[in-house]
Design a protein around this motif. Structure first.
Motif, PDB file in Angstrom:
ATOM      1  N   GLY A 115     -10.945 -19.700  45.862  1.00  0.00           N
ATOM      2  CA  GLY A 115      -9.570 -19.908  46.192  1.00  0.00           C
ATOM      3  C   GLY A 115      -8.756 -18.525  46.463  1.00  0.00           C
ATOM      4  N   VAL A 116      -9.081 -17.500  45.669  1.00  0.00           N
ATOM      5  CA  VAL A 116      -8.636 -16.079  45.821  1.00  0.00           C
ATOM      6  C   VAL A 116      -9.015 -15.662  47.463  1.00  0.00           C
ATOM      7  N   PRO A 129      -7.416 -17.906  58.350  1.00  0.00           N
ATOM      8  CA  PRO A 129      -8.184 -18.005  57.172  1.00  0.00           C
ATOM      9  C   PRO A 129      -9.418 -18.986  57.140  1.00  0.00           C
ATOM     10  N   TYR A 130     -10.510 -18.702  56.207  1.00  0.00           N
ATOM     11  CA  TYR A 130     -11.411 -19.782  56.125  1.00  0.00           C
ATOM     12  C   TYR A 130     -11.042 -20.793  54.997  1.00  0.00           C
ATOM     13  N   THR A 131     -11.719 -21.898  55.390  1.00  0.00           N
ATOM     14  CA  THR A 131     -11.522 -23.035  54.261  1.00  0.00           C
ATOM     15  C   THR A 131     -12.139 -22.593  53.003  1.00  0.00           C
ATOM     16  N   LEU A 132     -11.879 -23.377  51.947  1.00  0.00           N
ATOM     17  CA  LEU A 132     -12.391 -23.449  50.552  1.00  0.00           C
ATOM     18  C   LEU A 132     -13.783 -23.622  50.680  1.00  0.00           C
ATOM     19  N   SER A 133     -14.245 -24.888  51.260  1.00  0.00           N
ATOM     20  CA  SER A 133     -15.505 -24.975  51.319  1.00  0.00           C
ATOM     21  C   SER A 133     -16.489 -24.045  52.196  1.00  0.00           C
ATOM     22  N   MET A 134     -15.963 -23.706  53.154  1.00  0.00           N
ATOM     23  CA  MET A 134     -16.550 -22.451  53.618  1.00  0.00           C
ATOM     24  C   MET A 134     -17.110 -21.256  52.971  1.00  0.00           C
ATOM     25  N   LEU A 135     -16.103 -20.857  52.150  1.00  0.00           N
ATOM     26  CA  LEU A 135     -16.325 -19.603  51.125  1.00  0.00           C
ATOM     27  C   LEU A 135     -17.018 -20.016  50.114  1.00  0.00           C
ATOM     28  N   GLU A 136     -16.859 -21.232  49.725  1.00  0.00           N
ATOM     29  CA  GLU A 136     -17.789 -21.498  48.286  1.00  0.00           C
ATOM     30  C   GLU A 136     -19.323 -21.500  48.990  1.00  0.00           C
ATOM     31  N   ARG A 137     -19.581 -21.960  50.302  1.00  0.00           N
ATOM     32  CA  ARG A 137     -20.871 -22.157  50.670  1.00  0.00           C
ATOM     33  C   ARG A 137     -21.225 -20.531  51.049  1.00  0.00           C
ATOM     34  N   PHE A 144     -24.135 -14.927  44.700  1.00  0.00           N
ATOM     35  CA  PHE A 144     -23.105 -14.216  43.885  1.00  0.00           C
ATOM     36  C   PHE A 144     -23.018 -14.758  42.695  1.00  0.00           C
ATOM     37  N   ASN A 145     -23.236 -13.870  41.561  1.00  0.00           N
ATOM     38  CA  ASN A 145     -23.298 -14.404  40.021  1.00  0.00           C
ATOM     39  C   ASN A 145     -21.965 -14.037  39.463  1.00  0.00           C
ATOM     40  N   LEU A 146     -21.224 -14.916  38.948  1.00  0.00           N
ATOM     41  CA  LEU A 146     -19.972 -15.046  38.172  1.00  0.00           C
ATOM     42  C   LEU A 146     -20.198 -14.292  37.034  1.00  0.00           C
ATOM     43  N   ASP A 147     -19.171 -13.528  36.346  1.00  0.00           N
ATOM     44  CA  ASP A 147     -19.271 -13.253  35.003  1.00  0.00           C
ATOM     45  C   ASP A 147     -17.901 -14.033  34.378  1.00  0.00           C
ATOM     46  N   PRO A 148     -18.347 -14.576  33.451  1.00  0.00           N
ATOM     47  CA  PRO A 148     -17.416 -15.393  32.741  1.00  0.00           C
ATOM     48  C   PRO A 148     -16.050 -14.630  31.988  1.00  0.00           C
ATOM     49  N   LYS A 149     -16.637 -13.388  31.765  1.00  0.00           N
ATOM     50  CA  LYS A 149     -15.387 -12.454  31.066  1.00  0.00           C
ATOM     51  C   LYS A 149     -14.347 -11.885  32.047  1.00  0.00           C
ATOM     52  N   LYS A 150     -14.829 -11.879  33.452  1.00  0.00           N
ATOM     53  CA  LYS A 150     -13.702 -11.372  34.453  1.00  0.00           C
ATOM     54  C   LYS A 150     -12.887 -12.208  34.960  1.00  0.00           C
ATOM     55  N   SER A 151     -11.783 -11.890  35.367  1.00  0.00           N
ATOM     56  CA  SER A 151     -10.933 -12.795  35.950  1.00  0.00           C
ATOM     57  C   SER A 151     -11.294 -13.277  37.371  1.00  0.00           C
ATOM     58  N   ALA A 152     -10.958 -14.385  37.954  1.00  0.00           N
ATOM     59  CA  ALA A 152     -11.238 -14.837  39.506  1.00  0.00           C
ATOM     60  C   ALA A 152     -10.855 -13.805  40.457  1.00  0.00           C
ATOM     61  N   LYS A 153      -9.612 -13.203  40.165  1.00  0.00           N
ATOM     62  CA  LYS A 153      -9.167 -12.153  41.320  1.00  0.00           C
ATOM     63  C   LYS A 153     -10.144 -11.017  41.303  1.00  0.00           C
ATOM     64  N   GLN A 154     -10.426 -10.405  40.158  1.00  0.00           N
ATOM     65  CA  GLN A 154     -11.484  -9.227  40.083  1.00  0.00           C
ATOM     66  C   GLN A 154     -12.921  -9.602  40.691  1.00  0.00           C
ATOM     67  N   GLN A 155     -13.194 -10.840  40.351  1.00  0.00           N
ATOM     68  CA  GLN A 155     -14.399 -11.241  40.842  1.00  0.00           C
ATOM     69  C   GLN A 155     -14.380 -11.390  42.441  1.00  0.00           C
ATOM     70  N   ALA A 156     -13.491 -12.029  42.930  1.00  0.00           N
ATOM     71  CA  ALA A 156     -13.272 -12.156  44.348  1.00  0.00           C
ATOM     72  C   ALA A 156     -13.274 -10.761  45.103  1.00  0.00           C
ATOM     73  N   LEU A 157     -12.618  -9.665  44.543  1.00  0.00           N
ATOM     74  CA  LEU A 157     -12.699  -8.427  45.094  1.00  0.00           C
ATOM     75  C   LEU A 157     -14.132  -7.973  45.020  1.00  0.00           C
ATOM     76  N   GLU A 158     -15.005  -8.046  43.981  1.00  0.00           N
ATOM     77  CA  GLU A 158     -16.175  -7.686  43.986  1.00  0.00           C
ATOM     78  C   GLU A 158     -17.044  -8.300  44.932  1.00  0.00           C
ATOM     79  N   ALA A 159     -16.757  -9.748  45.204  1.00  0.00           N
ATOM     80  CA  ALA A 159     -17.587 -10.508  46.104  1.00  0.00           C
ATOM     81  C   ALA A 159     -17.343 -10.127  47.645  1.00  0.00           C
ATOM     82  N   LEU A 160     -16.213  -9.572  47.991  1.00  0.00           N
ATOM     83  CA  LEU A 160     -15.853  -9.230  49.312  1.00  0.00           C
ATOM     84  C   LEU A 160     -16.800  -8.373  50.122  1.00  0.00           C
TER      85      LEU A 160
END
Length: 379
Positions: A115-116, A129-137, A144-160
């Motif tokens: 979403g971010v 913009p892309y749709t949510l389903s496109m970016l999830e795919r 991409f591996n998520l870190d539950p201790k980090k915020s969604a915004k921080q991880q979105a910037l790392e994923a970009l």
């Protein structure tokens, strides 16, 4: 000899629960809650305590049904009011999360990260913009591996950056209005030129103030803010008109046919007359708002306009492009061997750069970035 049936009296066995645990005064205290409700309570979504707690009884061990005594509660919490103690344990205690809860939290976080990216990123080829389903795919495709201790915004910037290696995606530009004294106008134009900003308008208002509306990369905002505080000596003003400039919609075909990210054209520095007759002056490489990057045709064929200057060294640019020659000379200083080709595109002339290795890079901003990296690596 048959054994008697064991019927424990002092145990309360609970199932399908989430345990919140708090250690205090050397003792462990636990409460039994409904699954998925503790997070809602802590985030403020759930207001009814009865919907969170299975029972207000305070335990030493929920699994074994060991109930805490009143004198132990009094010593640890200063009260025997179980309702008040439950509130404290809910606020300060540690939630024992099960496998299903972890999976649900992971899915929520994954959607938040996507979403971010939807809110902050666009396809550089279409500025949509892309749709949510496109970016999830896309996130799943790059594993991409998520870190539950980090915020969604921080991880979105790392994923970009990881997404940019596989898909055409970039941060949406910000639209800003900058008001500076006329004395600082030239320095502001040079700063916007270096950062490859898209200038929508430049005007001199009453009182000797210059007003510029431009689209910039989000990372440039801090530099512009520092410029206002230093060069403009606090007399300027920086206004955010839009945090993310993007067109509406996106198609599945655009996502499926992802190609290389587009590069920005470098426009000639020419004055343009507005509808009111006012002449706007733009620095080299700065275009109008809404002019999105396009891919210039490679040298040696294909569409893309007539060749004004065949691929060659920057120093060989003709005299009518002397301003570009002076500006592009920085490339040879940073990393010798760069070549450039000028082509007409509509009413403008765009520059396409080639790496010393022969690889087509595109716009000056991309070429300068690569040359800077090479210069730092060689230092």
């Amino acid at each position: 000899m048959s054994k008697g049936v064991f019927q424990p009296v002092g145990q309360k066995r609970l199932t399908n629960i989430a345990v919140v645990r708090l250690k205090k005064n050397g003792e462990r205290f636990e409460i039994a809650c409904y699954k998925n409700k503790v997070g809602d309570w802590r985030s403020g979504i759930e207001k009814d305590l009865d919907e969170v707690l299975q029972t207000t009884t305070i335990f030493h061990n929920v699994g074994k049904g060991v109930v805490a005594k009143d004198k132990e509660l009094q010593a640890a919490f200063g009260t025997t009011d179980q309702h008040a103690i439950c509130l404290e344990i809910l606020a300060k205690g540690e939630l024992q999360v099960g496998e299903r809860e972890r999976k649900q939290e992971y899915e929520h976080l994954f959607k938040d990260v996507a979403g971010v990216l939807v809110e902050k990123c666009v396809n550089p080829n279409t500025n949509r913009p892309y749709t949510l389903s496109m970016l999830e795919r896309a996130l799943r495709d790059i594993h991409f591996n998520l870190d539950p201790k980090k915020s969604a915004k921080q991880q979105a910037l790392e994923a970009l950056p990881l997404l940019q290696k596989e898909f055409p995606i970039e941060r949406a530009r910000m639209r800003l209005r900058l008001t500076v004294p006329v004395e600082a106008q030239q320095e502001l134009e040079q700063l916007l030129q270096r950062e490859a900003a898209d200038v929508a308008g430049l005007d001199v208002a009453a009182g000797g103030m210059c007003v510029v509306v431009a689209q910039v990369e989000p990372g440039v905002f801090r530099d512009l803010n520092n410029f206002m505080q230093t060069t403009a000596r606090g007399a300027g003003r920086l206004e955010v008109l839009s945090l993310a400039v993007m067109a509406e919609g996106a198609t599945a075909d655009e996502f499926a046919n992802m190609g290389a990210a587009a590069t920005r054209p470098v426009a000639a520095a020419q004055p343009e007359a507005s509808s009111s007759g006012h002449v706007e002056h733009r620095p080299v490489g700065v275009g109008r708002v809404g002019e999105r990057p396009t891919v210039a045709a490679p040298s040696g064929g294909g569409s893309g306009g007539a060749v004004v200057y065949a691929r060659g060294p920057v120093s060989g640019l003709p005299e009518e492009h002397a301003s570009r020659r002076e500006r592009f000379a920085e490339l040879d200083t940073l990393q010798p061997g760069w070549t450039v080709e000028l082509r007409t595109k509509g009413d403008t002339v765009e520059a396409v750069f080639f790496h010393p290795s022969g690889e087509r890079v595109g716009a000056f901003a991309n070429a300068r970035r690569m040359a800077l990296q090479a210069s730092k690596a060689a230092a």
